[in-house]
Design a protein around this motif. Structure first.
Motif, PDB file in Angstrom:
ATOM      1  N   UNK A  65      38.089  12.183 -15.442  1.00 11.24           N
ATOM      2  CA  UNK A  65      38.398  12.812 -16.710  1.00 11.24           C
ATOM      3  C   UNK A  65      37.513  12.049 -17.918  1.00 11.24           C
ATOM      4  N   UNK A  66      37.099  12.801 -18.674  1.00 12.45           N
ATOM      5  CA  UNK A  66      36.057  12.227 -19.720  1.00 12.45           C
ATOM      6  C   UNK A  66      36.892  12.496 -21.211  1.00 12.45           C
ATOM      7  N   UNK A  67      36.725  11.444 -22.021  1.00 13.51           N
ATOM      8  CA  UNK A  67      37.481  11.693 -23.258  1.00 13.51           C
ATOM      9  C   UNK A  67      36.802  10.751 -24.142  1.00 13.51           C
ATOM     10  N   UNK A  68      37.200  10.722 -25.591  1.00 18.64           N
ATOM     11  CA  UNK A  68      37.092  10.053 -26.579  1.00 18.64           C
ATOM     12  C   UNK A  68      37.819   8.982 -26.489  1.00 18.64           C
ATOM     13  N   UNK A  69      37.526   7.731 -26.773  1.00 20.91           N
ATOM     14  CA  UNK A  69      38.357   6.554 -26.550  1.00 20.91           C
ATOM     15  C   UNK A  69      39.350   6.638 -27.735  1.00 20.91           C
ATOM     16  N   UNK A  70      40.569   6.303 -27.447  1.00 26.94           N
ATOM     17  CA  UNK A  70      41.640   6.561 -28.521  1.00 26.94           C
ATOM     18  C   UNK A  70      42.707   7.604 -28.618  1.00 26.94           C
TER      19      UNK A  70
ATOM     20  N   UNK B 230      30.104  10.818 -26.787  1.00 24.58           N
ATOM     21  CA  UNK B 230      29.444  11.992 -27.421  1.00 24.58           C
ATOM     22  C   UNK B 230      30.194  12.900 -26.400  1.00 24.58           C
ATOM     23  N   UNK B 231      31.486  13.320 -26.831  1.00 23.50           N
ATOM     24  CA  UNK B 231      32.200  14.066 -26.037  1.00 23.50           C
ATOM     25  C   UNK B 231      31.412  15.619 -26.056  1.00 23.50           C
ATOM     26  N   UNK B 232      30.857  15.976 -27.283  1.00 20.71           N
ATOM     27  CA  UNK B 232      30.264  17.466 -27.436  1.00 20.71           C
ATOM     28  C   UNK B 232      29.018  17.527 -26.818  1.00 20.71           C
ATOM     29  N   UNK B 233      28.243  16.563 -26.499  1.00 21.04           N
ATOM     30  CA  UNK B 233      27.057  16.464 -25.581  1.00 21.04           C
ATOM     31  C   UNK B 233      27.545  16.441 -24.009  1.00 21.04           C
TER      32      UNK B 233
END
Length: 144
Positions: free
Chosen positions: A24-29, A54-57
């Motif tokens: 699972x990939x996420x933005x930290x926090x 960069x989650x969008x990328x």
């Protein structure tokens, strides 16, 4: 003897799908992402968490339509899992193996895995993301 082997093979396939390793990939926090991970672990899945700058990328690179995006994106056995998708939907995906990109639950619907708040449950759909850019309802949730 053949029936026994077939039953054994089907049981192994179901177990393998249930115990799939997920990244699972996420933005930290983002806390709800970690709650989603807890729900998947409770269902028997191993989940690795990767913080992305960069989650969008990352989403673009993995063919996630922005109109169906959520806060986190997971990868499992060649499929993309976008957002708060229930474990049962992922297990069905891995059992049926459709020729598709993966599954998505857009936004952050109340009552979806990781978004629980008391007994409030918002109706939401899990969508199958097709390779031609279209999508269809894979499962409906939160409806009586």
């Amino acid at each position: 003897m053949r029936k026994s082997l077939l039953a054994l093979a089907l049981a192994f396939s179901a177990t393998a799908a249930q115990a799939a390793d997920i990244v699972m990939h996420r933005s930290e926090g983002c806390g709800c992402c970690l709650k989603w991970v807890e729900r998947l672990q409770s269902a028997g899945h191993e989940v690795k968490v990767v913080n992305e700058a960069d989650m969008r990328a990352f989403k673009v690179a993995n063919n996630v339509p922005m109109r169906l995006s959520s806060c986190h994106t997971a990868l499992v056995e060649g499929y993309v899992i976008e957002g708060h998708v229930p474990a049962a939907d992922i297990e069905r995906l891995l059992a049926e193996r459709p020729d598709a990109i993966g599954l998505a639950v857009p936004g952050m619907p109340m009552g979806s895995p990781g978004m629980e708040h008391g007994d409030m449950v918002e109706a939401y759909n899990t969508y199958l993301l097709k390779k031609d850019g279209t999508f269809e309802v894979w499962a409906e949730h939160g409806r009586s």
